[in-house]
Scaffold this motif. Sequence first.
Motif, PDB file in Angstrom:
ATOM      1  N   UNK A  17      40.640  37.642  38.982  1.00 41.28           N
ATOM      2  CA  UNK A  17      41.265  36.870  37.908  1.00 41.28           C
ATOM      3  C   UNK A  17      42.545  36.204  38.375  1.00 41.28           C
ATOM      4  N   UNK A  18      43.150  36.703  39.447  1.00 37.47           N
ATOM      5  CA  UNK A  18      44.403  36.098  39.910  1.00 37.47           C
ATOM      6  C   UNK A  18      44.185  34.682  40.438  1.00 37.47           C
ATOM      7  N   UNK A  19      42.978  34.388  40.976  1.00 37.89           N
ATOM      8  CA  UNK A  19      42.705  33.030  41.427  1.00 37.89           C
ATOM      9  C   UNK A  19      42.690  32.075  40.250  1.00 37.89           C
ATOM     10  N   UNK A  20      42.164  32.517  39.106  1.00 34.91           N
ATOM     11  CA  UNK A  20      42.175  31.678  37.905  1.00 34.91           C
ATOM     12  C   UNK A  20      43.596  31.484  37.389  1.00 34.91           C
ATOM     13  N   UNK A  21      44.420  32.522  37.485  1.00 32.15           N
ATOM     14  CA  UNK A  21      45.815  32.408  37.057  1.00 32.15           C
ATOM     15  C   UNK A  21      46.593  31.449  37.956  1.00 32.15           C
ATOM     16  N   UNK A  22      46.369  31.534  39.261  1.00 33.33           N
ATOM     17  CA  UNK A  22      47.038  30.632  40.203  1.00 33.33           C
ATOM     18  C   UNK A  22      46.595  29.188  39.951  1.00 33.33           C
ATOM     19  N   UNK A  23      45.297  28.981  39.723  1.00 30.06           N
ATOM     20  CA  UNK A  23      44.788  27.644  39.430  1.00 30.06           C
ATOM     21  C   UNK A  23      45.387  27.100  38.141  1.00 30.06           C
TER      22      UNK A  23
END
Length: 83
Positions: A17-23
């Motif tokens: 989920x951190x990749x979605x937050x960074x995006x």
Amino acid sequence: MGVNPYIHIPKESWPSWTWYAIECIIVLAISLVASSKITDSFEGLDPQTQNYMFLGIAGLIFLAWYIGIRGFILKKKILENRY
């Protein structure tokens, strides 16, 4: 030769989920900067109208990315690498 059970596998340890937050943060920052530059180009606006235009343009860019580009273009079957 045996296998080490304590090996570090990044895919299993890094939360996805951190990749979605960074995006989301990157898209939000780009949309705010672009909206700021676009609303600065309009002259003769009172501050209240300029604020509405700023948030509207930022929201349109954000929605265009998540609904238009990411939702339809990046999910095409042509771009999938399945055999």
